[in-house]
Design a protein around this motif. Sequence first.
Motif, PDB file in Angstrom:
ATOM      1  N   PRO A  92      54.970  77.353  52.772  1.00  0.00           N
ATOM      2  CA  PRO A  92      53.900  78.435  52.544  1.00  0.00           C
ATOM      3  C   PRO A  92      53.812  79.324  53.861  1.00  0.00           C
ATOM      4  O   PRO A  92      52.324  79.006  53.848  1.00  0.00           O
ATOM      5  N   VAL A 147      49.049  69.927  46.461  1.00  0.00           N
ATOM      6  CA  VAL A 147      49.662  69.884  47.719  1.00  0.00           C
ATOM      7  C   VAL A 147      51.752  69.511  46.934  1.00  0.00           C
ATOM      8  O   VAL A 147      51.455  68.335  46.886  1.00  0.00           O
ATOM      9  N   HIS A 187      57.006  69.904  50.119  1.00  0.00           N
ATOM     10  CA  HIS A 187      56.680  70.364  51.101  1.00  0.00           C
ATOM     11  C   HIS A 187      56.379  69.113  52.130  1.00  0.00           C
ATOM     12  O   HIS A 187      56.435  68.399  53.577  1.00  0.00           O
ATOM     13  N   GLN A 241      47.104  73.572  53.376  1.00  0.00           N
ATOM     14  CA  GLN A 241      47.203  74.425  51.548  1.00  0.00           C
ATOM     15  C   GLN A 241      46.340  74.025  50.486  1.00  0.00           C
ATOM     16  O   GLN A 241      45.152  74.555  49.786  1.00  0.00           O
ATOM     17  N   LYS A 283      47.654  82.338  45.748  1.00  0.00           N
ATOM     18  CA  LYS A 283      48.916  82.427  47.020  1.00  0.00           C
ATOM     19  C   LYS A 283      49.870  81.544  46.941  1.00  0.00           C
ATOM     20  O   LYS A 283      51.038  80.829  46.783  1.00  0.00           O
ATOM     21  N   TYR A 284      49.331  80.384  45.588  1.00  0.00           N
ATOM     22  CA  TYR A 284      50.284  78.875  46.159  1.00  0.00           C
ATOM     23  C   TYR A 284      50.992  78.882  44.439  1.00  0.00           C
ATOM     24  O   TYR A 284      51.204  77.771  44.424  1.00  0.00           O
TER      25      TYR A 284
END
Lengths: 281, 295
Positions: free
Chosen positions: A128, B171, B175, B197, B292-293
């Motif tokens: 992100p 998270v 990722h 994050q 946002k995530y």
Amino acid sequence: MEDKGINPWVSTEYSQPEYVRMIENIHALNENLIVRVEDFSLFYGDKPALKRINLSIKKNRVTAIIGPSGCGKSTLLRAFNRMNDLIPNVRIEGRILIDGEDICKKDTDLVALRRKVGMVFQKPNPFPMSIYENVAFGLKIAGEKDRARLDQLVEKSLRQAALWDEAGDILDRSALTLSGGQQQRLCLARALVIEPEIILMDEPASALDPISTAKLEALIYSLKKDYTIVIVTHNMQQAARVADYTAFLLLGELVEYDETRKIFTNPTDKRTEDYITGRFG
Amino acid sequence: MKGWDKFFALASGLCVLIIFAFLFWIIFIIARNGAGTISWEFFTAAPVEGMTEGGIFPAIYGTVFLVLVMTVFLMPFGVMAGIYLAEYAPQNSRLTQAIRLAVNNLAGVPSIVFGLFGVGFFIQYAGRGLDRTLGLETVFSQPCLLWAAATLAILNLPVVIKTSEEAIKAVPLEHREAAFALGATKLKMIVRVVLPQAFSGILTGAILSVSRGAGEVAPILFTGAAYYLPYIPKLPTDQFMELGYHIFVLSTQSPDVDKTQPLLYGTILVLLLLTLALNTFAIGLRVRMRRKYGR
């Protein structure tokens, strides 16, 4: 095999196994074999996931690994960059040589290995962050700070991944605003930027629509002049379209491995034929 | 049975209503009685005339100072512990479960116990040791802001450890894998992918503990809070005044109850608004993070 025998008159400085290794490495170089899997087995706890796999992968070729779900194809792929290390209770036997070096050893430098063997995952997984930061990530963690060089390499990778025309103007935008196909090409650019020799692709098109898939396949084809590509896919047409060589895995065993044309037109093993004609899987 | 259904729905709704009624009643009383006191002087002046006149500036100042020092103690330890539990500890092992249990139990310890622990450990043990080692007369071995902040930090550790651990665990694995596949070491993966994050989540924990720390009285009662100070504390080794304790003092120790009452309500209103603002900020952050995530 005779020419690999030990000639005691050549040198006494090498032990017998070392000598055999050297000869084998020379053979591999001659045939452009970049990856050699030798009697490789992998266990999740006590459950075997891969059973005594033997196969070699040629440089600058696309090799596909096919087989029904759960056959161990992703596990084999992830053995090439030791991603299985992230899973607890994994045990391996045998070895995998990349450029003649055993990567299964305890003291293998995983950072160096993974910079040599890049990976694109099943689901697009951009960080992100901005598009630029995503691509530059691999360089930045390696300590690259020179802004001009970063810019240049980011552009080069995005061009290689056929994303520059779409994303060149919006590098500061979040990578999550891209479409699925674009995100996957961004992940490819992110892997390409550190200039690996081998790129592993784990069902890279399974989350993409047909047009994005076609784009990605064309890209794979164009990349093989600079990279060796190993692609796992459950889509046999895809293997037939992009791969030079195809390996068929079933229940953790390598059933057949040959030129793609041969596998799809004239397979030796009955089980391969059954699978590619859709009798199971 | 339908009658019971209706009754239950009504009863549970009524309970909610009663709770809200109480909440609004409290806020209403405090706001009505305290609003008149709020003035520029109230914020900037010190209490005078045996705390029956003047403002509450030293208490506001002390609270902010206290909470800042607490954060300095709290965040490094809390976040590091969260990182350990989420990233390094062998998951599902006995030891890790024991650590988690200990953290949960720490959260259940009454705050007055922390206060007494602070006196015993920080002031009498650590403080005295420090003074002896540095060859000082009573500097660290007395109640002061430093030890009050350290005690508050321990009280708030469970909150920060848990929110950090949860934020880090949230998270996504993809990722982490992506970072490893690009040749990141575990440390680089944590610093460059996980912590950015998890940042809003960790910050949420920090703000919640700050808002809680601003309101707790028991842990600072013996470890550094002063009944009244004629000066503004400059060093962490000074004593300090604090809003929560000031409320206690105003409501129980005043020589003139009627004259003190508006000041009391004003102080309560300030403390309430301060914690309310901090909590709202924390909630806003969490909402922003979710958006946002996507979680």
